[in-house]
Write a protein that holds these residues in place. Structure first.
Motif, PDB file in Angstrom:
ATOM      1  N   TRP A  49       0.799  -1.247  -0.003  1.00 20.00           N
ATOM      2  CA  TRP A  49      -0.052   0.058   0.115  1.00 20.00           C
ATOM      3  C   TRP A  49       0.853   1.386  -0.040  1.00 20.00           C
ATOM      4  CZ3 TRP A  49      -4.780  -0.715   3.521  1.00 20.00           C
ATOM      5  CH2 TRP A  49      -5.451  -1.847   3.296  1.00 20.00           C
ATOM      6  N   LEU A  50       2.113   1.104   0.563  1.00 19.88           N
ATOM      7  CA  LEU A  50       3.118   2.340   0.468  1.00 19.88           C
ATOM      8  C   LEU A  50       4.459   1.596  -0.162  1.00 19.88           C
ATOM      9  CD1 LEU A  50       2.698   3.834   4.169  1.00 19.88           C
ATOM     10  CD2 LEU A  50       1.716   4.806   1.738  1.00 19.88           C
ATOM     11  N   VAL A  51       5.163   2.397  -0.537  1.00 22.43           N
ATOM     12  CA  VAL A  51       6.420   2.163  -1.012  1.00 22.43           C
ATOM     13  C   VAL A  51       7.456   3.386  -0.440  1.00 22.43           C
ATOM     14  CG1 VAL A  51       5.791   0.946  -3.017  1.00 22.43           C
ATOM     15  CG2 VAL A  51       6.423   3.493  -3.186  1.00 22.43           C
ATOM     16  N   ARG A  52       8.885   2.902  -0.046  1.00 17.95           N
ATOM     17  CA  ARG A  52       9.497   4.008   0.539  1.00 17.95           C
ATOM     18  C   ARG A  52      10.951   3.976  -0.266  1.00 17.95           C
ATOM     19  NH1 ARG A  52      10.786   2.261   6.181  1.00 17.95           N
ATOM     20  NH2 ARG A  52      12.306   0.732   5.104  1.00 17.95           N
ATOM     21  N   ARG A  53      11.285   5.073  -0.502  1.00 17.89           N
ATOM     22  CA  ARG A  53      12.612   5.521  -1.235  1.00 17.89           C
ATOM     23  C   ARG A  53      13.250   6.648  -0.705  1.00 17.89           C
ATOM     24  NH1 ARG A  53       9.933   4.567  -6.671  1.00 17.89           N
ATOM     25  NH2 ARG A  53      10.313   2.596  -7.146  1.00 17.89           N
ATOM     26  N   TYR A  57       8.051   8.145   2.076  1.00 18.73           N
ATOM     27  CA  TYR A  57       6.934   7.044   1.692  1.00 18.73           C
ATOM     28  C   TYR A  57       6.014   7.761   0.551  1.00 18.73           C
ATOM     29  CZ  TYR A  57       7.965   5.085   6.196  1.00 18.73           C
ATOM     30  OH  TYR A  57       8.848   4.583   7.354  1.00 18.73           O
ATOM     31  N   ARG A  58       5.564   6.784  -0.312  1.00 18.44           N
ATOM     32  CA  ARG A  58       4.558   7.208  -1.037  1.00 18.44           C
ATOM     33  C   ARG A  58       3.520   6.231  -1.332  1.00 18.44           C
ATOM     34  NH1 ARG A  58       4.921   9.681  -6.085  1.00 18.44           N
ATOM     35  NH2 ARG A  58       6.345  11.336  -6.233  1.00 18.44           N
ATOM     36  N   VAL A  59       2.400   6.310  -1.849  1.00 19.36           N
ATOM     37  CA  VAL A  59       1.292   5.545  -1.991  1.00 19.36           C
ATOM     38  C   VAL A  59       1.728   4.672  -2.917  1.00 19.36           C
ATOM     39  CG1 VAL A  59      -1.121   4.899  -2.897  1.00 19.36           C
ATOM     40  CG2 VAL A  59      -0.624   7.112  -1.405  1.00 19.36           C
ATOM     41  N   GLY A  60       1.355   3.103  -2.682  1.00 23.68           N
ATOM     42  CA  GLY A  60       2.001   2.056  -3.574  1.00 23.68           C
ATOM     43  C   GLY A  60       1.117   1.809  -4.745  1.00 23.68           C
ATOM     44  N   ASP A  61       1.398   1.037  -5.683  1.00 25.15           N
ATOM     45  CA  ASP A  61       0.801   0.518  -6.763  1.00 25.15           C
ATOM     46  C   ASP A  61      -0.334  -0.446  -6.479  1.00 25.15           C
ATOM     47  OD1 ASP A  61       2.379   2.005  -8.528  1.00 25.15           O
ATOM     48  OD2 ASP A  61       3.733   0.309  -9.136  1.00 25.15           O
ATOM     49  N   ARG A  62      -0.126  -0.938  -5.460  1.00 27.06           N
ATOM     50  CA  ARG A  62      -1.344  -2.224  -4.714  1.00 27.06           C
ATOM     51  C   ARG A  62      -2.565  -1.401  -4.824  1.00 27.06           C
ATOM     52  NH1 ARG A  62      -3.913  -6.101  -5.740  1.00 27.06           N
ATOM     53  NH2 ARG A  62      -4.887  -7.307  -3.836  1.00 27.06           N
ATOM     54  N   LEU A  63      -2.575  -0.131  -4.216  1.00 30.76           N
ATOM     55  CA  LEU A  63      -3.969   0.609  -3.875  1.00 30.76           C
ATOM     56  C   LEU A  63      -4.443   0.878  -5.316  1.00 30.76           C
ATOM     57  CD1 LEU A  63      -3.299   2.858  -0.967  1.00 30.76           C
ATOM     58  CD2 LEU A  63      -4.508   0.735  -1.061  1.00 30.76           C
ATOM     59  N   SER A  64      -3.678   1.100  -6.347  1.00 27.91           N
ATOM     60  CA  SER A  64      -4.085   1.842  -7.762  1.00 27.91           C
ATOM     61  C   SER A  64      -4.715   0.427  -8.196  1.00 27.91           C
ATOM     62  CB  SER A  64      -3.201   2.238  -8.510  1.00 27.91           C
ATOM     63  OG  SER A  64      -2.576   3.307  -8.192  1.00 27.91           O
ATOM     64  N   GLU A  65      -3.936  -0.823  -7.995  1.00 29.10           N
ATOM     65  CA  GLU A  65      -4.579  -2.056  -8.741  1.00 29.10           C
ATOM     66  C   GLU A  65      -5.994  -2.399  -7.997  1.00 29.10           C
ATOM     67  OE1 GLU A  65      -1.504  -4.691  -7.673  1.00 29.10           O
ATOM     68  OE2 GLU A  65      -0.143  -3.984  -9.226  1.00 29.10           O
ATOM     69  N   LEU A  66      -5.990  -2.104  -6.701  1.00 29.62           N
ATOM     70  CA  LEU A  66      -7.347  -2.497  -5.928  1.00 29.62           C
ATOM     71  C   LEU A  66      -8.327  -1.334  -6.255  1.00 29.62           C
ATOM     72  CD1 LEU A  66      -5.849  -3.351  -2.307  1.00 29.62           C
ATOM     73  CD2 LEU A  66      -7.218  -4.867  -3.880  1.00 29.62           C
ATOM     74  N   ALA A  67      -8.001  -0.229  -6.555  1.00 29.50           N
ATOM     75  CA  ALA A  67      -8.957   0.927  -6.833  1.00 29.50           C
ATOM     76  C   ALA A  67      -9.396   0.456  -8.290  1.00 29.50           C
ATOM     77  CB  ALA A  67      -8.388   2.166  -6.769  1.00 29.50           C
ATOM     78  N   SER A  68      -8.628   0.222  -9.217  1.00 28.57           N
ATOM     79  CA  SER A  68      -9.190  -0.284 -10.710  1.00 28.57           C
ATOM     80  C   SER A  68      -9.897  -1.282 -10.649  1.00 28.57           C
ATOM     81  CB  SER A  68      -7.764  -0.549 -11.389  1.00 28.57           C
ATOM     82  OG  SER A  68      -7.391  -1.708 -11.101  1.00 28.57           O
ATOM     83  N   THR A  69     -10.224  -2.146  -9.670  1.00 24.83           N
ATOM     84  CA  THR A  69     -11.134  -3.242  -9.934  1.00 24.83           C
ATOM     85  C   THR A  69     -12.548  -2.834  -9.686  1.00 24.83           C
ATOM     86  OG1 THR A  69     -11.089  -3.943  -7.340  1.00 24.83           O
ATOM     87  CG2 THR A  69      -9.436  -4.982  -8.957  1.00 24.83           C
ATOM     88  N   THR A  70     -12.779  -1.643  -8.943  1.00 25.21           N
ATOM     89  CA  THR A  70     -14.048  -0.953  -8.512  1.00 25.21           C
ATOM     90  C   THR A  70     -14.934  -0.340  -9.841  1.00 25.21           C
ATOM     91  OG1 THR A  70     -13.408   0.944  -7.700  1.00 25.21           O
ATOM     92  CG2 THR A  70     -13.621  -0.766  -6.141  1.00 25.21           C
ATOM     93  N   ARG A  71     -13.994   0.176 -10.747  1.00 27.93           N
ATOM     94  CA  ARG A  71     -14.521   0.893 -11.978  1.00 27.93           C
ATOM     95  C   ARG A  71     -13.562   0.496 -13.143  1.00 27.93           C
ATOM     96  NH1 ARG A  71     -15.048   6.897 -10.790  1.00 27.93           N
ATOM     97  NH2 ARG A  71     -13.076   6.757 -10.972  1.00 27.93           N
ATOM     98  N   PRO A  72     -14.024  -0.886 -13.712  1.00 31.34           N
ATOM     99  CA  PRO A  72     -12.971  -1.142 -14.801  1.00 31.34           C
ATOM    100  C   PRO A  72     -13.038  -0.517 -16.088  1.00 31.34           C
ATOM    101  CG  PRO A  72     -14.938  -2.805 -14.394  1.00 31.34           C
ATOM    102  CD  PRO A  72     -14.877  -1.551 -13.349  1.00 31.34           C
ATOM    103  N   HIS A  73     -14.291   0.608 -16.272  1.00 35.95           N
ATOM    104  CA  HIS A  73     -14.102   1.245 -17.501  1.00 35.95           C
ATOM    105  C   HIS A  73     -14.005   2.635 -17.121  1.00 35.95           C
ATOM    106  CE1 HIS A  73     -15.983  -2.188 -19.413  1.00 35.95           C
ATOM    107  NE2 HIS A  73     -16.813  -2.267 -18.443  1.00 35.95           N
ATOM    108  N   ALA A  74     -13.487   3.054 -15.912  1.00 38.30           N
ATOM    109  CA  ALA A  74     -12.989   4.317 -15.503  1.00 38.30           C
ATOM    110  C   ALA A  74     -12.123   4.988 -16.671  1.00 38.30           C
ATOM    111  CB  ALA A  74     -12.606   4.451 -14.248  1.00 38.30           C
ATOM    112  N   ARG A  75     -11.095   4.168 -17.009  1.00 39.90           N
ATOM    113  CA  ARG A  75     -10.251   5.046 -17.995  1.00 39.90           C
ATOM    114  C   ARG A  75     -10.710   5.232 -19.315  1.00 39.90           C
ATOM    115  NH1 ARG A  75      -6.056   0.546 -17.507  1.00 39.90           N
ATOM    116  NH2 ARG A  75      -5.793   0.462 -15.268  1.00 39.90           N
ATOM    117  N   MET A  76     -11.742   4.240 -19.726  1.00 43.06           N
ATOM    118  CA  MET A  76     -12.268   4.654 -21.010  1.00 43.06           C
ATOM    119  C   MET A  76     -13.443   5.878 -20.612  1.00 43.06           C
ATOM    120  SD  MET A  76     -15.120   2.425 -23.483  1.00 43.06           S
ATOM    121  CE  MET A  76     -14.410   0.934 -22.386  1.00 43.06           C
ATOM    122  N   ARG A  77     -13.901   6.002 -19.893  1.00 45.64           N
ATOM    123  CA  ARG A  77     -14.812   6.764 -19.712  1.00 45.64           C
ATOM    124  C   ARG A  77     -14.284   8.328 -19.463  1.00 45.64           C
ATOM    125  NH1 ARG A  77     -18.046   4.748 -14.798  1.00 45.64           N
ATOM    126  NH2 ARG A  77     -18.433   2.617 -15.625  1.00 45.64           N
TER     127      ARG A  77
END
Length: 99
Positions: A49-53, A57-77
């Protein structure tokens, strides 16, 4: 406050002006004790959920992956514009609103 509520505070600390934060920054923006923020951030790192460099700290890609499952057509819209029939007709065929 629940553990999930505290995790939400940590995630809410990030925004467009603060895309990455140090532990001190997370502590200041959440108002939580430093040890609590460290523990929550460590757990969030473990699940992606976070990454550290470089100590930040930054928000990690895993949260984006989870969020994208709720609206699969969001990018198209986001790229589709509404159909406006008045723009698709020649000017001579458009109704001008007069009586």
């Amino acid at each position: 406050m629940t553990a999930l509520g505290r995790a939400d505070l940590v995630l809410g600390a990030f925004d467009a002006e603060h895309p990455d934060l140090s532990l001190a920054g997370l502590t200041a923006r959440t108002g939580l004790p430093r040890t609590t923020v460290f523990r929550i951030a460590s757990n969030m790192l473990a699940v992606g959920w976070l990454v550290r460099r470089n100590g930040r700290y930054r928000v990690g890609d895993r949260l984006s992956e989870l969020a994208s499952t709720t609206r699969p057509h969001a990018r198209m819209r986001a790229g589709v514009r509404p159909w406006r029939p008045e723009r698709s007709r020649p000017a001579a065929c458009r109704w001008t609103g007069g009586s």
